[in-house]
Design a protein around this motif. Sequence first.
Motif, PDB file in Angstrom:
ATOM      1  N   LEU A  50       1.264  -1.127   0.196  1.00  0.00           N
ATOM      2  CA  LEU A  50       0.124   0.303  -0.015  1.00  0.00           C
ATOM      3  C   LEU A  50       0.380   1.051  -0.465  1.00  0.00           C
ATOM      4  O   LEU A  50      -0.005   1.610  -0.607  1.00  0.00           O
ATOM      5  N   LYS A  53       2.470   1.936  -3.919  1.00  0.00           N
ATOM      6  CA  LYS A  53       1.075   2.059  -4.488  1.00  0.00           C
ATOM      7  C   LYS A  53       0.488   3.713  -3.910  1.00  0.00           C
ATOM      8  O   LYS A  53       0.666   4.423  -5.020  1.00  0.00           O
ATOM      9  N   GLU A 101      -8.596   2.478   2.096  1.00  0.00           N
ATOM     10  CA  GLU A 101      -7.925   1.308   1.821  1.00  0.00           C
ATOM     11  C   GLU A 101      -6.726   1.727   3.071  1.00  0.00           C
ATOM     12  O   GLU A 101      -6.291   0.553   3.604  1.00  0.00           O
ATOM     13  N   ASP A 102      -6.759   2.138   3.787  1.00  0.00           N
ATOM     14  CA  ASP A 102      -5.201   1.605   4.939  1.00  0.00           C
ATOM     15  C   ASP A 102      -6.235   1.697   5.911  1.00  0.00           C
ATOM     16  O   ASP A 102      -5.789   0.918   6.728  1.00  0.00           O
TER      17      ASP A 102
END
Length: 168
Positions: A50, A53, A101-102
């Motif tokens: 992540l 990204k 997302e985190d």
Amino acid sequence: MRKLILGLVVLAFVSCQQEKIGYVDNVKLMNEYQEKIDVEAKFKTKADALTKKRDSISQAFQIEAQAFQAKAQKMSQQKAQEEYALFQQKGQFMGQQLQQEDQQLQAEGQKEMDSVVSIVKKEIEAYGKANGYSYILGGGDGGSVLYGKDANDLTSEIVKILNDKYKN
């Protein structure tokens, strides 16, 4: 003579009634429990992915921002402001997606870690019941055992049981 025999019987009875107490070093137990180690490694890998990204999106966005600035100088002020507002919205949207997302990754990691803690608690309880313990206390950082004899430290035994069960 009767009093002496009665006293010995009472003493024997009282000594049989002693509570069996042990303790576990919580920090050591969790640091040596393979399932917990594996869960942490899995989520570190996901967190690293992540981060990569996020870094690549951020880098691409910065390049796009530089290109926009060059392009905006050739536009009318009103058109540049409109384009800038759209560009800003795009940046906010991407930031929100990454943040979501985190948060999702953190929630998933917490759920798995809670499951590991539950397994550990159940195993400690089962060990205590099977071995006649009245109490098994938690020690280590933040634990309630400030001192305990090494003979009452059950950490290594419980770590071994947990790891053996996890392997199978």
